[in-house]
Design an enzyme around this catalytic site. Structure first.
Site, PDB file in Angstrom:
ATOM      1  N   ASP A 186      -5.144  73.870  61.938  1.00 20.24           N
ATOM      2  CA  ASP A 186      -5.281  74.540  60.646  1.00 20.24           C
ATOM      3  C   ASP A 186      -4.587  75.899  60.688  1.00 20.24           C
ATOM      4  OD1 ASP A 186      -7.148  72.558  59.498  1.00 20.24           O
ATOM      5  OD2 ASP A 186      -8.493  73.314  61.058  1.00 20.24           O
ATOM      6  N   ASP A 246      -4.445  79.732  58.685  1.00 21.43           N
ATOM      7  CA  ASP A 246      -4.970  80.694  57.725  1.00 21.43           C
ATOM      8  C   ASP A 246      -3.949  81.817  57.553  1.00 21.43           C
ATOM      9  OD1 ASP A 246      -7.257  79.166  57.754  1.00 21.43           O
ATOM     10  OD2 ASP A 246      -8.326  80.485  59.148  1.00 21.43           O
ATOM     11  N   ASP A 291     -14.249  88.362  64.255  1.00 21.06           N
ATOM     12  CA  ASP A 291     -15.364  88.137  65.178  1.00 21.06           C
ATOM     13  C   ASP A 291     -14.987  88.296  66.643  1.00 21.06           C
ATOM     14  OD1 ASP A 291     -13.782  85.891  65.160  1.00 21.06           O
ATOM     15  OD2 ASP A 291     -15.400  84.463  64.810  1.00 21.06           O
TER      16      ASP A 291
END
Length: 424
Positions: free
Chosen positions: A52, A54, A134
């Site tokens: 994926d 982003d 994070d």
């Protein structure tokens, strides 16, 4: 901010999604910033092909939506934009900023009294966005135009040291979002990295905070933890840090207490990991059936000792366990019903009734139930060679396996309402 040029980061451009590149190019053409960010950059630096992609930008969700016809804004806790490009969806996020105080007029963030972030629509700069991520290894920004990587949080250093490290004070970050503890464990298992000492120590303190997370979100995390091909090492880390207690406490207790249960569940995870690597189909139903089997079997054995028939005992225990687990993880019925079918087939497979062989072979849950039966035997449970018996039956009737149509959940006949007599 550290800038790593293309010559030093060694990212292979052929692994970069053309759709993600087009999104970045269009943002930049409209005088906005745009970078591929997060786990995709980490995987590219490690020489892996990301699944994926982003993109992060200084454009607001509304501005991004205005640039792309196929875009839609989703999310409440933090709004993001999904941009569809062919079959691919690129997730575009606006740079996040520091939380504003609750009394501020511009405040778009909200926290619970325990520090849990309830709403987080606070926008900022690229530097602020990097600080809000994070993990250090997920806080790098790749510019596909010139091939450079921006790294102000020493993500490259931790990748080289093979460390998972939370950005900022770990306890504070876990209180903001306790799911970060599950992410730390998941990435440590997936990448075979160690967990940095302070990041690790805070897990032992903050683990109980996972009880604050909605059951639906915890089930989504369950899928990420166990369906990506790293279930076995993930399970062992969850047990080590007592995080499995937040998903299924009774199963966690029995897996740690009984070596045979630990053997069964870890082998189930390992078998599923291999299926993922081989590109074969995997289902959460089988993983849940194996993970929760120690609880079902223990309770069913207690019911049998109290005088209940074996089949009814499994049925009753299965209902109880699913109901209790759904209070922690919201298991959809499309998975919970097959889980119970797999359990209830166990007693029927053990009995080996000749007249029922073909019906059982044809049951659409037979293969999963048979696999669980084999795991029970491999974990030292004595089942009178039931596994070998059913292996022979499959060789004798190979065309029958799994051919029966699906069963409906409600097997009881519907009662018809009596017709009213017409007056007059």
């Amino acid at each position: 901010m550290s800038l790593i040029p293309q010559a030093k980061n060694k990212i292979n451009r052929k692994y970069v999604s053309p759709a993600a590149i087009r999104v970045v190019e269009k943002l930049r053409a409209a005088d906005y910033e745009g970078y591929i960010v997060g786990g995709a950059v980490r995987d590219l630096i490690l020489g892996n092909k990301p699944k994926d992609f982003d993109v992060a930008t200084n454009a607001t969700p509304e501005e991004v939506k205005g640039l792309f016809r196929s875009a839609r804004i989703i999310g409440r806790r933090f709004q993001i934009v999904h941009v569809r490009d062919g079959r691919e969806i690129i997730e575009v996020t606006t740079y996040r900023g520091p939380h504003l105080s609750e009394g501020s007029i511009k405040s778009a963030s909200k926290q619970s009294d325990k520090g849990l972030l309830l709403r987080d629509n606070v926008y900022g700069t690229l530097a602020e966005d990097a600080a809000r991520r994070d993990l250090t290894i997920n806080a790098m920004y790749y510019n596909p135009i010139d091939g450079s990587v921006l790294d102000q949080m020493d993500g490259q250093k931790d990748i080289n040291a093979r460390l998972v490290r939370v950005l900022g004070d770990p306890q504070t970050r876990y209180r903001e979002d306790p799911v970060r503890m599950l992410r730390v464990v998941r990435f440590a298992a997936k990448l075979q990295f160690d967990i940095e000492s302070e990041t690790e120590a805070a897990i032992r303190v903050c683990g109980p905070l996972l009880a604050e997370i909605p059951p639906a979100r915890l089930f989504d995390e369950f899928l990420k933890l166990f369906m990506a091909g790293h279930g076995r090492p993930t399970l062992l880390l969850l047990l080590r840090y007592q995080l499995l207690d937040s998903l299924c406490p009774d199963a966690a207790f029995l897996i740690e207490k009984e070596p045979r249960f630990k053997t069964l569940v870890t082998q189930a995870m390992g078998n599923t990991d291999q299926r993922v690597k081989d590109g074969r189909h995997v289902t959460p139903a089988f993983l849940l059936a194996a993970l929760l089997w120690p609880v079902v079997q223990t309770r069913a054995d207690n019911l049998v000792r109290a005088g209940e028939a074996a089949a009814q005992a499994i049925h009753s225990a299965g209902q109880q366990v699913i109901a209790e687990t759904c209070q922690k993880m919201a298991i959809p019925k499309r998975f919970s019903f097959p889980v119970r079918e797999i359990w209830e087939l166990q007693t029927r497979l053990e009995r080996r009734q000749p007249k029922r062989v073909k019906d059982l072979l044809a049951d659409r849950r037979f293969r999963a139930a048979y696999d669980l039966l084999l795991l029970r035997e491999e974990s030292s449970e004595t089942l009178n060679n039931a596994g070998e018996f059913w292996e022979q039956q499959q060789l004798e009737y190979p065309d029958l396996v799994g051919t029966a149509p699906p069963r409906t959940e409600d097997k009881s006949p519907r009662r018809r309402r009596p017709r009213r007599k017409r007056e007059g």
